[in-house]
Enzyme design. Structure first.
Site, PDB file in Angstrom:
ATOM      1  N   GLU A  42     -49.080 -17.247  17.352  1.00 24.13           N
ATOM      2  CA  GLU A  42     -48.352 -16.044  16.963  1.00 24.13           C
ATOM      3  C   GLU A  42     -49.151 -14.806  17.364  1.00 24.13           C
ATOM      4  OE1 GLU A  42     -46.763 -13.889  12.885  1.00 24.13           O
ATOM      5  OE2 GLU A  42     -46.514 -16.051  13.109  1.00 24.13           O
TER       6      GLU A  42
ATOM      7  N   ARG B  89     -40.296 -14.316  16.118  1.00 25.70           N
ATOM      8  CA  ARG B  89     -41.494 -13.608  16.597  1.00 25.70           C
ATOM      9  C   ARG B  89     -41.467 -13.360  18.103  1.00 25.70           C
ATOM     10  NH1 ARG B  89     -40.884 -13.202  12.151  1.00 25.70           N
ATOM     11  NH2 ARG B  89     -42.218 -13.772  10.409  1.00 25.70           N
TER      12      ARG B  89
ATOM     13  N   SER C 200     -51.591 -13.784  10.716  1.00 22.46           N
ATOM     14  CA  SER C 200     -51.155 -15.170  10.909  1.00 22.46           C
ATOM     15  C   SER C 200     -51.411 -15.610  12.346  1.00 22.46           C
ATOM     16  CB  SER C 200     -49.670 -15.305  10.573  1.00 22.46           C
ATOM     17  OG  SER C 200     -49.438 -15.056   9.199  1.00 22.46           O
TER      18      SER C 200
END
Length: 308
Positions: free
Chosen positions: A301, A182, A231
């Site tokens: 995230e 990520r 998320s």
């Protein structure tokens, strides 16, 4: 030159609009553009007409103002104090998808993940079905190495076209982005405008069935029709963030108008006119409780941007 603009008692710098064809808005509200439906204003919001228009605009800025690209706003907390500088919103002019030779796809940064996956399916291109499960656009996928259901952008990206601060358009091969989980090495103010993905030959029916499985899995496990940001925390190595959050007793936890989802505990929700401070504060509270319970320090995230 555009006139100076008053924003909450301060003056934001003028921007030269001569020759620009896109829409430039001062003191632009951003809450309606992000999934949480919360947050402050951008000093400036620019919606370019096309790549050349964006190049000219960034050339004019010459790196003097911070720049942030905005896609669907699905993985983003815009803080209540607003975003300094310029937010660039990439709309329909950046949403094209072209099928190329050797099972490749050339996609504008504003193209939705589900449309990329559907176009690939119709062309018999396998390998990008996972984009069906990512709520967002190509530009965000490329910047954050978006992924779902066992695959991520680093598995399929060939290269991307990026406009750097100062207006220079460059093509960067995937290796230059130095992808990790990520995360990419793209400069903060760089704007992705196009990306090329490598697929493989596949049967449209088989591809479609896999996409349907992904869609059904999301529907069953995630709070899709809510004011959320996707998320919240990265999965720590060998662990699932949602399991850590659940074990720490945070399912349904509330702070102000924000709540931890009871359906999927790695999702935060705006359930009652939450401020961005409510949402971010709830995330920090969850992080503390997880650390106290398991000794694992979760990492955000979701991107958090702007002035507190």
């Amino acid at each position: 030159m555009a006139p100076d603009c008053e924003v909450e008692g301060s003056v934001i710098a003028p921007i030269d609009t001569y020759g620009l064809r896109g829409k430039l808005t001062p003191d632009a509200p951003l809450a309606k553009l992000v999934w949480f439906k919360a947050g402050g204003h951008a000093d400036w919001l620019f919606e370019p007409a096309d790549t050349d228009d964006l190049k000219l605009f960034l050339e004019r800025l010459d790196g003097d103002l911070p720049v942030m690209a905005l896609g669907l706003g699905s993985n983003l907390i815009v803080r209540d104090g607003g975003v300094p500088g310029v937010v660039v919103k990439l709309g329909k002019p950046f949403a094209s998808i072209e099928v190329g030779d050797h099972h490749t796809l050339t996609c504008g940064a504003g193209a939705h993940g589900i449309l990329v996956a559907s176009t690939a399916r119709d062309a018999g291109i396998a390998g990008v079905e996972f984009m069906r499960g990512i709520p967002g656009t190509v530009g965000g996928f490329v910047r954050m190495n978006g992924g779902a259901y066992g695959r991520e952008v680093s598995d399929v990206l060939i290269d991307c076209d990026v406009i750097l601060p100062g207006g220079r358009l460059v093509t960067l091969p995937a290796a230059d982005l130095r992808y990790t989980y990520r995360h990419s090495a793209l400069p903060d103010a760089a704007v992705v405008v196009r990306a090329r993905f490598q697929g493989e030959p596949g049967d449209p029916a088989t591809i479609g069935a896999k996409m349907d499985e992904i869609g059904e899995a999301r529907e069953n496990s995630q709070p899709l029709r809510t004011k959320t940001g996707g998320s919240t925390f990265k999965n720590p190595p060998g662990k699932k963030a949602w399991e850590l959050v659940d074990a720490a007793g945070c399912r349904g936890l509330r702070l102000g108008g924000a709540q931890v989802s009871e359906k999927h505990t790695n999702f935060l929700l705006n359930v009652d006119n939450a401020t961005s401070a409510d949402i971010e504060g709830l995330g920090e509270l969850v992080k503390r409780r997880v650390y106290e319970h398991s000794g694992v320090l979760l990492e955000w995230e979701i991107q958090r941007v702007g002035r507190p």
